[in-house]
Structure formats: structure tokens, C-alpha cells
Motif scaffolding. Structure first.
Motif, PDB file in Angstrom:
ATOM      1  N   ALA A 417       0.837  -1.205   0.000  1.00 38.22           N
ATOM      2  CA  ALA A 417       0.000   0.000   0.000  1.00 38.22           C
ATOM      3  C   ALA A 417       0.871   1.254   0.000  1.00 38.22           C
ATOM      4  O   ALA A 417       0.577   2.225  -0.697  1.00 38.22           O
ATOM      5  CB  ALA A 417      -0.916  -0.008   1.227  1.00 38.22           C
ATOM      6  N   ILE A 418       1.958   1.204   0.762  1.00 34.70           N
ATOM      7  CA  ILE A 418       2.879   2.355   0.768  1.00 34.70           C
ATOM      8  C   ILE A 418       3.448   2.546  -0.630  1.00 34.70           C
ATOM      9  O   ILE A 418       3.488   3.657  -1.158  1.00 34.70           O
ATOM     10  CB  ILE A 418       4.040   2.144   1.773  1.00 34.70           C
ATOM     11  CG1 ILE A 418       3.493   2.050   3.202  1.00 34.70           C
ATOM     12  CG2 ILE A 418       5.076   3.256   1.671  1.00 34.70           C
ATOM     13  CD1 ILE A 418       4.523   1.606   4.234  1.00 34.70           C
ATOM     14  N   ARG A 419       3.844   1.431  -1.247  1.00 34.65           N
ATOM     15  CA  ARG A 419       4.411   1.525  -2.599  1.00 34.65           C
ATOM     16  C   ARG A 419       3.408   2.119  -3.591  1.00 34.65           C
ATOM     17  O   ARG A 419       3.777   2.844  -4.511  1.00 34.65           O
ATOM     18  CB  ARG A 419       4.872   0.144  -3.085  1.00 34.65           C
ATOM     19  CG  ARG A 419       6.173  -0.331  -2.438  1.00 34.65           C
ATOM     20  CD  ARG A 419       6.843  -1.396  -3.271  1.00 34.65           C
ATOM     21  NE  ARG A 419       6.068  -2.626  -3.393  1.00 34.65           N
ATOM     22  CZ  ARG A 419       6.013  -3.589  -2.472  1.00 34.65           C
ATOM     23  NH1 ARG A 419       6.683  -3.471  -1.340  1.00 34.65           N
ATOM     24  NH2 ARG A 419       5.304  -4.674  -2.675  1.00 34.65           N
ATOM     25  N   ALA A 420       2.120   1.791  -3.369  1.00 37.70           N
ATOM     26  CA  ALA A 420       1.087   2.332  -4.258  1.00 37.70           C
ATOM     27  C   ALA A 420       1.119   3.862  -4.230  1.00 37.70           C
ATOM     28  O   ALA A 420       1.018   4.516  -5.265  1.00 37.70           O
ATOM     29  CB  ALA A 420      -0.295   1.818  -3.843  1.00 37.70           C
ATOM     30  N   VAL A 421       1.285   4.427  -3.046  1.00 34.52           N
ATOM     31  CA  VAL A 421       1.274   5.884  -2.914  1.00 34.52           C
ATOM     32  C   VAL A 421       2.590   6.484  -3.424  1.00 34.52           C
ATOM     33  O   VAL A 421       2.602   7.497  -4.110  1.00 34.52           O
ATOM     34  CB  VAL A 421       1.016   6.292  -1.442  1.00 34.52           C
ATOM     35  CG1 VAL A 421       0.910   7.802  -1.328  1.00 34.52           C
ATOM     36  CG2 VAL A 421      -0.244   5.626  -0.918  1.00 34.52           C
ATOM     37  N   VAL A 422       3.712   5.822  -3.093  1.00 33.66           N
ATOM     38  CA  VAL A 422       5.031   6.354  -3.466  1.00 33.66           C
ATOM     39  C   VAL A 422       5.243   6.292  -4.973  1.00 33.66           C
ATOM     40  O   VAL A 422       5.685   7.258  -5.586  1.00 33.66           O
ATOM     41  CB  VAL A 422       6.157   5.551  -2.763  1.00 33.66           C
ATOM     42  CG1 VAL A 422       7.525   6.029  -3.237  1.00 33.66           C
ATOM     43  CG2 VAL A 422       6.053   5.689  -1.257  1.00 33.66           C
ATOM     44  N   HIS A 423       4.966   5.143  -5.556  1.00 33.93           N
ATOM     45  CA  HIS A 423       5.307   4.928  -6.966  1.00 33.93           C
ATOM     46  C   HIS A 423       4.116   4.986  -7.919  1.00 33.93           C
ATOM     47  O   HIS A 423       4.284   4.961  -9.126  1.00 33.93           O
ATOM     48  CB  HIS A 423       5.990   3.560  -7.143  1.00 33.93           C
ATOM     49  CG  HIS A 423       7.253   3.422  -6.343  1.00 33.93           C
ATOM     50  ND1 HIS A 423       8.355   4.202  -6.550  1.00 33.93           N
ATOM     51  CD2 HIS A 423       7.566   2.599  -5.307  1.00 33.93           C
ATOM     52  CE1 HIS A 423       9.310   3.856  -5.691  1.00 33.93           C
ATOM     53  NE2 HIS A 423       8.856   2.888  -4.924  1.00 33.93           N
ATOM     54  N   GLY A 424       2.880   4.980  -7.355  1.00 32.70           N
ATOM     55  CA  GLY A 424       1.697   4.876  -8.205  1.00 32.70           C
ATOM     56  C   GLY A 424       1.395   3.409  -8.498  1.00 32.70           C
ATOM     57  O   GLY A 424       2.211   2.532  -8.201  1.00 32.70           O
ATOM     58  N   VAL A 425       0.186   3.142  -9.028  1.00 30.77           N
ATOM     59  CA  VAL A 425      -0.184   1.771  -9.389  1.00 30.77           C
ATOM     60  C   VAL A 425      -0.809   1.788 -10.777  1.00 30.77           C
ATOM     61  O   VAL A 425      -1.565   2.701 -11.095  1.00 30.77           O
ATOM     62  CB  VAL A 425      -1.296   1.165  -8.473  1.00 30.77           C
ATOM     63  CG1 VAL A 425      -1.140  -0.332  -8.336  1.00 30.77           C
ATOM     64  CG2 VAL A 425      -1.416   1.862  -7.162  1.00 30.77           C
ATOM     65  N   SER A 426      -0.489   0.804 -11.567  1.00 30.93           N
ATOM     66  CA  SER A 426      -1.219   0.674 -12.824  1.00 30.93           C
ATOM     67  C   SER A 426      -1.288  -0.802 -13.184  1.00 30.93           C
ATOM     68  O   SER A 426      -0.594  -1.625 -12.611  1.00 30.93           O
ATOM     69  CB  SER A 426      -0.535   1.481 -13.923  1.00 30.93           C
ATOM     70  OG  SER A 426       0.764   0.994 -14.125  1.00 30.93           O
ATOM     71  N   GLY A 427      -2.154  -1.113 -14.127  1.00 33.63           N
ATOM     72  CA  GLY A 427      -2.354  -2.508 -14.513  1.00 33.63           C
ATOM     73  C   GLY A 427      -3.433  -3.139 -13.642  1.00 33.63           C
ATOM     74  O   GLY A 427      -3.994  -2.500 -12.755  1.00 33.63           O
ATOM     75  N   LYS A 428      -3.704  -4.415 -13.956  1.00 34.58           N
ATOM     76  CA  LYS A 428      -4.818  -5.103 -13.267  1.00 34.58           C
ATOM     77  C   LYS A 428      -4.462  -5.413 -11.813  1.00 34.58           C
ATOM     78  O   LYS A 428      -3.430  -6.015 -11.535  1.00 34.58           O
ATOM     79  CB  LYS A 428      -5.121  -6.421 -13.979  1.00 34.58           C
ATOM     80  CG  LYS A 428      -5.927  -6.246 -15.249  1.00 34.58           C
ATOM     81  CD  LYS A 428      -6.616  -7.566 -15.637  1.00 34.58           C
ATOM     82  CE  LYS A 428      -7.498  -7.415 -16.859  1.00 34.58           C
ATOM     83  NZ  LYS A 428      -6.751  -7.310 -18.120  1.00 34.58           N
ATOM     84  N   ILE A 429      -5.320  -4.988 -10.891  1.00 37.80           N
ATOM     85  CA  ILE A 429      -5.167  -5.420  -9.506  1.00 37.80           C
ATOM     86  C   ILE A 429      -6.524  -5.899  -9.010  1.00 37.80           C
ATOM     87  O   ILE A 429      -7.569  -5.471  -9.523  1.00 37.80           O
ATOM     88  CB  ILE A 429      -4.626  -4.306  -8.574  1.00 37.80           C
ATOM     89  CG1 ILE A 429      -5.573  -3.094  -8.541  1.00 37.80           C
ATOM     90  CG2 ILE A 429      -3.223  -3.854  -8.980  1.00 37.80           C
ATOM     91  CD1 ILE A 429      -5.225  -2.108  -7.436  1.00 37.80           C
ATOM     92  N   THR A 430      -6.515  -6.803  -8.047  1.00 36.93           N
ATOM     93  CA  THR A 430      -7.770  -7.314  -7.505  1.00 36.93           C
ATOM     94  C   THR A 430      -7.926  -6.829  -6.073  1.00 36.93           C
ATOM     95  O   THR A 430      -7.052  -7.064  -5.237  1.00 36.93           O
ATOM     96  CB  THR A 430      -7.785  -8.853  -7.544  1.00 36.93           C
ATOM     97  OG1 THR A 430      -7.491  -9.250  -8.888  1.00 36.93           O
ATOM     98  CG2 THR A 430      -9.140  -9.408  -7.149  1.00 36.93           C
ATOM     99  N   VAL A 431      -9.037  -6.136  -5.814  1.00 33.79           N
ATOM    100  CA  VAL A 431      -9.304  -5.648  -4.467  1.00 33.79           C
ATOM    101  C   VAL A 431     -10.676  -6.170  -4.053  1.00 33.79           C
ATOM    102  O   VAL A 431     -11.666  -5.947  -4.754  1.00 33.79           O
ATOM    103  CB  VAL A 431      -9.285  -4.104  -4.412  1.00 33.79           C
ATOM    104  CG1 VAL A 431      -9.475  -3.626  -2.978  1.00 33.79           C
ATOM    105  CG2 VAL A 431      -7.982  -3.550  -4.991  1.00 33.79           C
TER     106      VAL A 431
END
Ligand SMILES: [Cu+2]
Length: 479
Positions: A417-431
């Protein structure tokens, strides 16, 4: 502030002695005799920034021998950040070269045998093919030589012009050559050499370790670093330039680029004289001078009061976020008639109530926050930034923005989750069993701010609690 140059230049025009360029009369006001017959031979004294070779007092041109060696070497771009620099003489910027107008310069370019690549040199002070580049293409372990006459005086950039040229310059291959006018420059108390450059690294600003050159960022002209004299902090703290109250200072300012134009400014001073673009027309009473990529400027000023003057590129994010900040410490007695210093600090109460003092930003950043403080800070960050997409209740928007409320993605791995904020997220993820295929842009927040917002989310919206520290964020930033 002296304007005698202007007067004598005007006189020179009237007398019609203006030959080739904008030189002053050969016999100056004090009656000094100049001979333009080449006499003798000298080996040029070369210096590393911020030092400048001594002024030239010769009254005649000479044969100047310049020996410059290209050295590829790893050095620090910032404390903890290493970079493989390519240099003229072992540091960035390259050695300062000082010759006199009319000098015949015998230029020797050596390429250290341990280097991996060929290099050459284009000196903007040269009239000739490639500014010397065509004559100096030099393989590792070789030395080349050519000769030029310094026809025009002024302050000139030199740089490597070997393909890919942009990359050689981006790696630090530039410096300054001063061609003094026949009559020399007006005497000042101190002279310094300051040269700006922009750098493009794989990692973002501050990311530690050895950072390779990044061609994509260089093409987009989006540098991670913009620095004076090759390193963040090269001119700060105990490496600050120095002067005393009442002294006159001359800064030889260069800009190697490769891309950016510098808006060079000294906070707390006014340039009495600026030789714009390193030429010979003086401007006066200037606040900020433009220094083109591949260009220069000479600035002169008298240090009137004690102060720590701050050298900046006034494209100011570069200064506070990319490194282009230097200092000139002026010491000596106060001159209260010129600058009083703070004389009063009282509570100002606009009608309706007192205004709270804002805490000192740096102090606040240095002090670790308690979990409660993080949650409070995180809440305001969430509301101002994350809420736009993830919504006030953190349930997201089906199909577009995943929930942060009871998110199994978030819960299963806070580091992710920290990485999501620091680096951004893209591509398919399942939540929570649903697939999202959007883009979350990386958030340009500091480590403590990210620690706060993630701690806030962990402790709200039905999530299971926890706490994240700025050090945890720094760790993920490096991944
Ligand atoms: Cu090169």
C-alpha cells in the motif's frame, strides 16, 4: 558602482579605435602601453571551481600552453548519491582556463588511459571548425593538440562534442574559459567560478546509490538534479563562498546545461554590473541574469552588509527541490543604515481574534509525530488528495477506483500500500474480489506525509489498525 567602463567604451567608439570586437582603446586613460607582439610562452594555471586562476597582468600576448585531461570517474551528486561523471580535469565543472585576448593558445587534450570512451572539446572562444572539436577527437590513452588565437575577449563555455553530444554534456563535460581583454578586468577583491548543470538519473532526486544516466528524462528535459558546481551542496555550509563587508566580488557564472536556461540570482544582493551573456556590454543594477545553456554571465557586486547571500536559479523549484542552491557568506560589521535587521515582532490581531503562530516548518518536519498526530495530519491529506478518487467513505467507485475501506489489498500487505502511494499503481489489480485496471498517479508527498496518510487509512474505514513510520516509507521508496 562605477560606470567608467561605459565612458571609456564610448570614447573608444568616438576615436574609431574599435577594431574586431568591442575592445577599449589600446592606450588607456592611465597611459599604459600595450604591445601586441607575441612574446614568450607560459603554461596555463588551471583551477577547480569555485577557484579562478589569478588575473593576467601581461601587457602583451603570449603563447599559452593548456594541458587538459579528460577523466571519467564516480563522484557524489548529493550525499549518498553516486554518479559516473565524465570530467575535464577530474571535477564538474571542468578546469577554469584564463588567457588574454591575442594569446596564441596551444591546446593539448589528453584522454586518460582508464577511460572507456573517446572525447573531444569545443571551446566557444575558438574561431575554427567545431570550436576545436574536429581537431581533438581523442581515444582513451591518446593526446591531441591544436592551436588557436583568442580573437575575442569574453567568458566562454567549453564542452565535449562527441556523439551523443547531449549525453557527454549531461555527464558533466563542460567548463569555462575566460579571455581577458587586453587591458585586463577591473580589479576586484574576490573572484569565484560557479557553473550550473542539469542531471538526469534513473532514480528520483535523493534516491541513494549509484544512479545511471537516464536518456528518457534528458530527452523530455525533466532533470532530477539542477546543481551548481556538480553537486548538491557544493557551495553550502563550510563550502560556502566567502567575502568581507565592503569587498567587491566577481562571479564567473556558466551554464553547461545540457537543457535548462538559468535565471541566476543572488538573494540579498543586487548586481552592480552584469556582463550579459559573458560579453563586454555592462548592464547595471540587475536582480536576475539569464544564463543560456552553453553560455555565461559575469556579475559584479559590492558586499554592503553582513549576510549569507543565497545563490539560486530563480526557477525556484529547482532550488528547493533539485539542488541549485549555493551560499556566499559575507562577514563583517553591521551597517544598520543600509539594513536594520528585524526591529520588532509583535502579535498582530486582526479584528475578530488572534492568529496562531505557524510552527517552524523545518522543526516540525524533524520532530517525529505521535500516532495521533499522524492520524490528524493524515486525515487532512486524505481529504485534500485521496478523497477525489477513493471517495470520502473510502469505498471507491465501482469499476474505476478501488476501495480503501476494508481493502484486502491494503490489509494483506501495508508495504504494498505504501508503494502504491510512493510509486503509483497501474495494470490489473484485484481488491476485495473485484478487478481494477486503472492508473493511480504517484503522489509527490514527503516520507512523513505518506506515513501519516497511510496510518490514517489503516486506522479508519473499518481497517484493522497499525502504524507506518517515515523510515518504512523511505524503505519502499528505494524499491
Ligand atoms: Cu566526451
Amino acid at each position: 558602482m562605477k560606470r567608467s567602463f561605459l565612458k571609456s567604451a564610448a570614447a573608444a567608439i568616438l576615436l574609431g579605435v574599435f577594431a574586431g570586437g568591442c575592445n577599449e582603446a589600446q592606450n588607456n586613460a592611465s597611459g599604459t602601453q600595450y604591445s601586441e607582439v607575441l612574446q614568450g610562452e607560459e603554461i596555463a594555471v588551471l583551477t577547480d571551481a569555485p577557484n579562478v586562476p589569478p588575473p593576467i597582468t601581461r601587457k602583451h600576448p603570449t603563447k599559452m600552453i593548456v594541458n587538459l585531461e579528460v577523466i571519467e570517474k564516480e563522484m557524489e551528486m548529493m550525499d549518498g548519491v553516486k554518479y559516473n561523471f565524465w570530467t575535464f580535469g577530474g571535477s564538474v565543472p571542468g578546469k577554469f582556463i584564463r588567457v588574454r585576448e591575442g594569446d596564441v593558445v596551444e591546446f593539448h587534450l589528453k584522454n586518460n588511459p582508464n577511460n572507456k570512451l573517446p572525447h573531444n572539446i569545443d571551446l566557444h572562444a575558438v574561431s575554427g571548425q567545431g570550436g576545436g572539436a574536429a581537431a581533438t577527437f581523442t581515444a582513451p590513452g591518446h593526446e591531441t593538440q591544436f592551436t588557436f588565437t583568442a580573437l575575442n575577449h569574453g567568458l566562454y563555455i567549453y564542452h565535449c562534442a562527441t556523439a551523443p553530444v547531449g549525453m557527454h554534456i549531461a555527464n558533466g563535460m563542460y567548463g569555462l574559459i575566460l579571455v581577458e581583454p587586453k587591458e585586463g578586468l577591473k580589479k576586484v577583491d574576490r573572484e569565484y567560478y560557479v557553473c550550473q548543470g542539469d542531471f538526469y538519473t534513473k532514480g528520483a532526486y535523493g534516491e541513494s546509490g549509484l544512479q545511471p544516466f537516464n536518456m528518457d528524462k534528458a530527452l523530455k528535459e525533466e532533470p532530477d538534479y539542477v546543481v551548481f558546481n556538480g553537486k548538491v551542496g557544493a557551495l553550502t555550509g563550510d563550502k560556502a563562498l566567502k567575502a568581507k563587508v565592503g569587498e567587491t566580488v566577481r562571479l564567473f557564472v556558466g551554464n553547461g546545461g545540457p537543457n535548462l536556461v538559468s535565471s541566476f540570482h543572488v538573494i540579498g544582493e543586487i548586481f552592480d554590473n552584469v556582463y550579459t551573456e559573458g560579453g563586454c556590454v555592462p548592464n547595471h543594477d540587475v536582480q536576475t541574469t539569464l544564463v543560456p545553456a552553453g553560455g555565461s554571465s559575469i556579475t559584479e557586486f559590492k558586499c554592503d552588509v553582513p549576510a549569507t547571500l543565497i545563490l539560486v536559479d530563480h526557477s525556484i523549484f529547482r532550488t528547493f527541490n533539485k539542488g541549485s542552491l549555493g551560499m556566499l557568506k559575507v562577514e563583517g560589521p553591521e551597517k544598520k543604515d543600509i539594513y536594520s535587521g528585524q526591529q520588532d515582532d509583535r502579535i498582530y490581531q486582526p479584528e475578530g481574534g488572534a492568529v496562531q503562530n505557524m510552527p517552524d516548518v523545518e522543526v516540525a518536519a524533524a520532530k517525529p509525530l505521535t500516532k495521533e498526530e499522524k492520524i490528524a495530519q493524515g486525515k487532512s491529506l486524505y481529504t485534500s488528495i485521496c478523497q477525489a478518487c477513493h471517495q470520502a467513505d473510502a469505498n471507491g467507485i465501482a469499476g474505476s477506483f478501488p476501495p480503501l475501506a476494508k481493502s484486502d489489498y491494503f490489509a494483506s500487505d501495508p508495504a504494498r500500500a505504501i508503494r502504491a502511494v510512493v510509486h503509483g499503481v497501474s495494470g490489473k489489480i484485484t481488491v476485495n474480489g473485484k478487478v481494477y485496471d486503472g492508473i493511480m498517479p504517484k503522489q509527490t508527498l514527503s516520507d512523513p506525509q505518506i506515513a501519516s496518510v497511510v496510518t490514517y487509512v489503516l486506522n479508519n474505514f473499518g481497517n484493522k489498525g497499525g502504524e507506518v513510520s517515515p523510515a518504512d516509507v523511505a524503505k519502499q521508496r528505494r524499491k
